[in-house]
Design an enzyme around this catalytic site. Structure first.
Site, PDB file in Angstrom:
ATOM      1  N   SER A  39       0.821  -1.210   0.000  1.00 45.57           N
ATOM      2  CA  SER A  39       0.000   0.000   0.000  1.00 45.57           C
ATOM      3  C   SER A  39       0.858   1.264   0.000  1.00 45.57           C
ATOM      4  CB  SER A  39      -0.926   0.008   1.223  1.00 45.57           C
ATOM      5  OG  SER A  39      -0.172  -0.165   2.413  1.00 45.57           O
ATOM      6  N   ASN A 126      -2.160  -2.408  13.234  1.00 45.29           N
ATOM      7  CA  ASN A 126      -3.618  -2.232  13.168  1.00 45.29           C
ATOM      8  C   ASN A 126      -4.085  -1.002  13.933  1.00 45.29           C
ATOM      9  OD1 ASN A 126      -3.505  -4.540  11.698  1.00 45.29           O
ATOM     10  ND2 ASN A 126      -4.456  -5.877  13.249  1.00 45.29           N
ATOM     11  N   THR A 171     -39.687  26.782 -10.414  1.00 45.11           N
ATOM     12  CA  THR A 171     -39.966  25.414  -9.982  1.00 45.11           C
ATOM     13  C   THR A 171     -40.122  24.630 -11.276  1.00 45.11           C
ATOM     14  OG1 THR A 171     -42.351  25.762  -9.939  1.00 45.11           O
ATOM     15  CG2 THR A 171     -41.179  26.138  -7.859  1.00 45.11           C
ATOM     16  N   HIS A 172     -39.647  23.406 -11.298  1.00 45.48           N
ATOM     17  CA  HIS A 172     -39.629  22.603 -12.537  1.00 45.48           C
ATOM     18  C   HIS A 172     -38.834  23.297 -13.638  1.00 45.48           C
ATOM     19  CE1 HIS A 172     -43.114  20.506 -10.660  1.00 45.48           C
ATOM     20  NE2 HIS A 172     -43.471  21.738 -10.332  1.00 45.48           N
ATOM     21  N   SER A 293     -13.265  27.645 -26.965  1.00 46.48           N
ATOM     22  CA  SER A 293     -13.341  26.457 -27.804  1.00 46.48           C
ATOM     23  C   SER A 293     -12.240  26.556 -28.855  1.00 46.48           C
ATOM     24  CB  SER A 293     -14.710  26.393 -28.485  1.00 46.48           C
ATOM     25  OG  SER A 293     -14.621  25.604 -29.660  1.00 46.48           O
ATOM     26  N   LYS A 299     -17.248  30.933 -28.324  1.00 43.81           N
ATOM     27  CA  LYS A 299     -17.614  30.200 -27.110  1.00 43.81           C
ATOM     28  C   LYS A 299     -16.890  30.687 -25.855  1.00 43.81           C
ATOM     29  CE  LYS A 299     -19.916  26.859 -26.818  1.00 43.81           C
ATOM     30  NZ  LYS A 299     -19.755  25.477 -27.233  1.00 43.81           N
ATOM     31  N   ASN A 301     -16.874  28.714 -22.415  1.00 42.24           N
ATOM     32  CA  ASN A 301     -17.423  27.511 -21.783  1.00 42.24           C
ATOM     33  C   ASN A 301     -17.225  27.516 -20.269  1.00 42.24           C
ATOM     34  OD1 ASN A 301     -18.340  26.429 -24.203  1.00 42.24           O
ATOM     35  ND2 ASN A 301     -16.361  25.462 -24.630  1.00 42.24           N
ATOM     36  N   GLU A 306     -18.908  22.782 -14.855  1.00 37.06           N
ATOM     37  CA  GLU A 306     -19.271  21.426 -15.298  1.00 37.06           C
ATOM     38  C   GLU A 306     -18.469  20.376 -14.532  1.00 37.06           C
ATOM     39  OE1 GLU A 306     -19.673  21.345 -19.861  1.00 37.06           O
ATOM     40  OE2 GLU A 306     -18.636  23.209 -19.391  1.00 37.06           O
ATOM     41  N   TYR A 333      -9.591  -6.613  12.545  1.00 39.10           N
ATOM     42  CA  TYR A 333      -8.999  -6.119  11.290  1.00 39.10           C
ATOM     43  C   TYR A 333      -8.968  -7.198  10.217  1.00 39.10           C
ATOM     44  CZ  TYR A 333      -5.542  -4.285   7.996  1.00 39.10           C
ATOM     45  OH  TYR A 333      -4.914  -3.856   6.863  1.00 39.10           O
ATOM     46  N   GLN A 338      -7.432  -2.178   3.991  1.00 41.24           N
ATOM     47  CA  GLN A 338      -6.406  -1.360   3.361  1.00 41.24           C
ATOM     48  C   GLN A 338      -6.988  -0.606   2.154  1.00 41.24           C
ATOM     49  OE1 GLN A 338      -2.170  -2.657   3.159  1.00 41.24           O
ATOM     50  NE2 GLN A 338      -2.616  -2.998   0.997  1.00 41.24           N
ATOM     51  N   LYS A 341      -8.247   3.624   1.806  1.00 44.70           N
ATOM     52  CA  LYS A 341      -7.547   4.901   1.669  1.00 44.70           C
ATOM     53  C   LYS A 341      -7.696   5.591   0.322  1.00 44.70           C
ATOM     54  CE  LYS A 341      -4.319   3.061   4.932  1.00 44.70           C
ATOM     55  NZ  LYS A 341      -5.051   1.765   4.831  1.00 44.70           N
TER      56      LYS A 341
HETATM   57  N1  ARG Z   1      -1.151  -1.245   5.345  1.00 40.75           N
HETATM   58  C1  ARG Z   1      -2.106  -1.752   6.253  1.00 40.75           C
HETATM   59  C2  ARG Z   1      -3.468  -1.059   6.069  1.00 40.75           C
HETATM   60  O1  ARG Z   1      -3.479  -0.018   5.547  1.00 40.75           O
HETATM   61  C3  ARG Z   1      -1.652  -1.534   7.666  1.00 40.75           C
HETATM   62  C4  ARG Z   1      -2.217  -2.517   8.633  1.00 40.75           C
HETATM   63  C5  ARG Z   1      -1.680  -3.865   8.319  1.00 40.75           C
HETATM   64  N2  ARG Z   1      -2.055  -4.815   9.328  1.00 40.75           N
HETATM   65  C6  ARG Z   1      -1.900  -6.121   9.180  1.00 40.75           C
HETATM   66  N3  ARG Z   1      -2.307  -6.858  10.138  1.00 40.75           N
HETATM   67  N4  ARG Z   1      -1.446  -6.637   8.064  1.00 40.75           N
HETATM   68  O2  ARG Z   1      -4.496  -1.570   6.423  1.00 40.75           O
END
Ligand code: ARG
Length: 475
Positions: A39, A126, A171-172, A293, A299, A301, A306, A333, A338, A341
């Site tokens: 990660s 964790n 409205t509408h 454009s 134009k 834009n 948007e 966990y 993971q 993120k």
């Molecule tokens: N990179 C892991 C995550 O973002 C960190 C935690 C990993 N924990 C484990 N027991 N492998 O979740």
């Protein structure tokens, strides 16, 4: 990519097992294992939070006598040096070290030797990642709040300038009743105010420290969770270690608030697209927020508006993605988590650029007063004023006045004129209770001025609401 990773991993892991957890392994992970598992490519964004968490943890371990003062100093200095390396761009992130936590710890070992190995006492990745991510989301919430406040400031300033500028209310998307432009802008101030309040509710719940929950069950070391919680600005430690490492509802709350906010931004973007179109011509976006454009020289834009509309999909998508990841995970966990993120990083980035662009567009926006006033009267928008006048001045029951007004509108439509262009004789022919005084309410300015109920569109209301909005939102 798999082939490339294969050679990378063999080289850099030295062909051996993982240096952090490889004690029971004889062989290095397959390149694909590394690729699906790592990660570091995205969680390096957590480096500052990870270092802050480690510093707090090390100081606490020192306080309870688990680490010597010398170790604590070495660890904290080493981590500060690593932070500098990362910020200077000289830190070498390694895929075989999986994630930000192990990358930093491995580098700390290189810098300070043995003491680095004592940092992970009474801690697991964790509770570490749960802590880092709470700190990150907390910053994202604070940043969203600041940005939305700036957007509200721009909207309120424009509302003040345009407190009595009349425009059609819809409205509408059909012309309904005249409103003031200030009133319309203040509607968004309320929406973004509720968004800020949702972010702040989420912040209050997320601000507990998971650090010290360990892998899942807590720890036998005599740690002080209050101390690390306070050091990291949390209100208190989380109460249940299993919950601490296994839920991500704090992220979901942020994303839910972000998705609702993105929906509001999208509606504002849509209005800017409509208002700036050649057919409406209600407002003009500044050059700074328009694009040309490559083919059609005429134009202008509204690309930014948007894209504000378009980026809503990412933000809502992030919420859907993470709720899907979380559903059905047994405690505690699981590595699925993971996946929490990337969607959040992407959504936060999209939200922030949208709020900033909306702020710029609103601050620069110029309305066309004449065009707005002309449009405000199109489509018989003062018909309700006529119906109300009959109720008020002639004692006609509203249902009946509605019917009379309908006939007046039909006549004006037939003649191709506005309500105020009809002759008094034409009006009295429809209902003899109509008098000359009715012309006072058929104009759009009189119409908006009359709507002075609390929360209504009258210019005086708008001026009062501008003061109140500054009081409520900008203090
Ligand atoms: N990179 C892991 C995550 O973002 C960190 C935690 C990993 N924990 C484990 N027991 N492998 O979740």
């Amino acid at each position: 990519m798999g082939t490339k990773n294969n050679s990378d991993s063999t080289d850099s892991a030295g062909g051996g097992s993982n240096q952090m957890w490889g004690g029971r392994f004889a062989a290095a992970p397959d390149a694909l294992m590394e690729r699906i598992n790592a990660s570091i490519g995205f969680d390096k964004a957590l480096y500052a939070q990870d270092i802050a968490g480690s510093v707090a943890h090390a100081r606490m371990l020192g306080d309870v006598g688990i680490l010597s003062d010398a170790d604590v100093t070495a660890i904290c200095d080493g981590l500060a040096g690593i932070r500098d390396e990362i910020e200077a761009g000289t830190f070498e992130f390694k895929t075989e070290l999986e994630d930000i936590h192990m990358n930093i710890e491995a580098r700390l070992t290189e810098r300070i030797g043995d003491a680095a190995g004592r940092l992970h006492t009474a801690r697991s990745r964790n509770d570490q990642v749960a802590t880092d991510f709470r700190l990150w989301v907390r910053d994202a919430v604070d940043a969203a709040d600041d940005a939305l406040k700036a957007l509200q400031t721009a909207l309120i300033d424009q509302a003040e300038v345009h407190a009595d500028w009349v425009m059609p209310g819809f409205t509408h998307l059909q012309a309904a009743q005249p409103v003031t432009a200030g009133h319309h802008l203040l509607a968004y101030v309320e929406m973004f105010g509720r968004d800020r309040s949702r972010f702040s509710d989420a912040r209050a719940r997320l601000n507990e420290s998971p650090l010290g929950a360990g892998a899942l069950a807590g720890t036998g070391f005599p740690i002080k969770r209050d101390m690390t919680a306070t050091a990291l600005g949390f209100d208190r430690p989380t109460a249940n270690s299993l919950d601490s490492v296994s839920d991500r509802d704090f992220v979901l709350e942020y994303l839910a608030a972000a998705a609702i906010c993105a929906g509001h931004l999208s509606r504002l973007g849509e209005e800017l697209v409509i208002w700036s179109s050649a057919q409406f011509r209600f407002a003009r976006l500044s050059d700074a927020f328009s694009t040309g454009s490559s083919m059609m020289p005429q134009k202008r834009n509204p690309d930014a508006a948007e894209l504000i509309r378009g980026k809503t999909g990412r933000v809502l998508g992030a919420f859907v993605a993470l709720s899907t990841v979380m559903k059905g995970l047994p405690l505690a966990y699981s590595k699925d988590m993971q996946e929490d993120k990337e969607p959040v990083f992407d959504a936060a980035e999209a939200l922030m650029v949208c709020v900033a662009a909306a702020t710029g567009m609103i601050a620069d926006l110029t309305f066309d007063r004449e065009r707005l006033a002309a449009a405000a009267g199109e489509g018989f928008t003062t018909a309700t004023d006529l119906a109300d006048w009959l109720v008020r001045e002639a004692g006609v029951p509203f249902r009946e006045s509605h019917h009379i007004t309908g006939r007046v509108v039909a006549l004006a439509e037939e003649k191709g004129c506005g309500l105020e262009d009809l002759a008094l004789a034409e009006l009295t022919a429809i209902d003899e209770r109509i008098s000359n005084a009715v012309f006072d309410v058929l104009g759009v300015d009189n119409s908006v001025r009359s709507r002075n109920s609390y929360g209504g569109t009258a210019p005086d209301n708008v001026r009062a609401q501008v003061i109140s909005a500054r009081e409520r939102f900008l203090k």
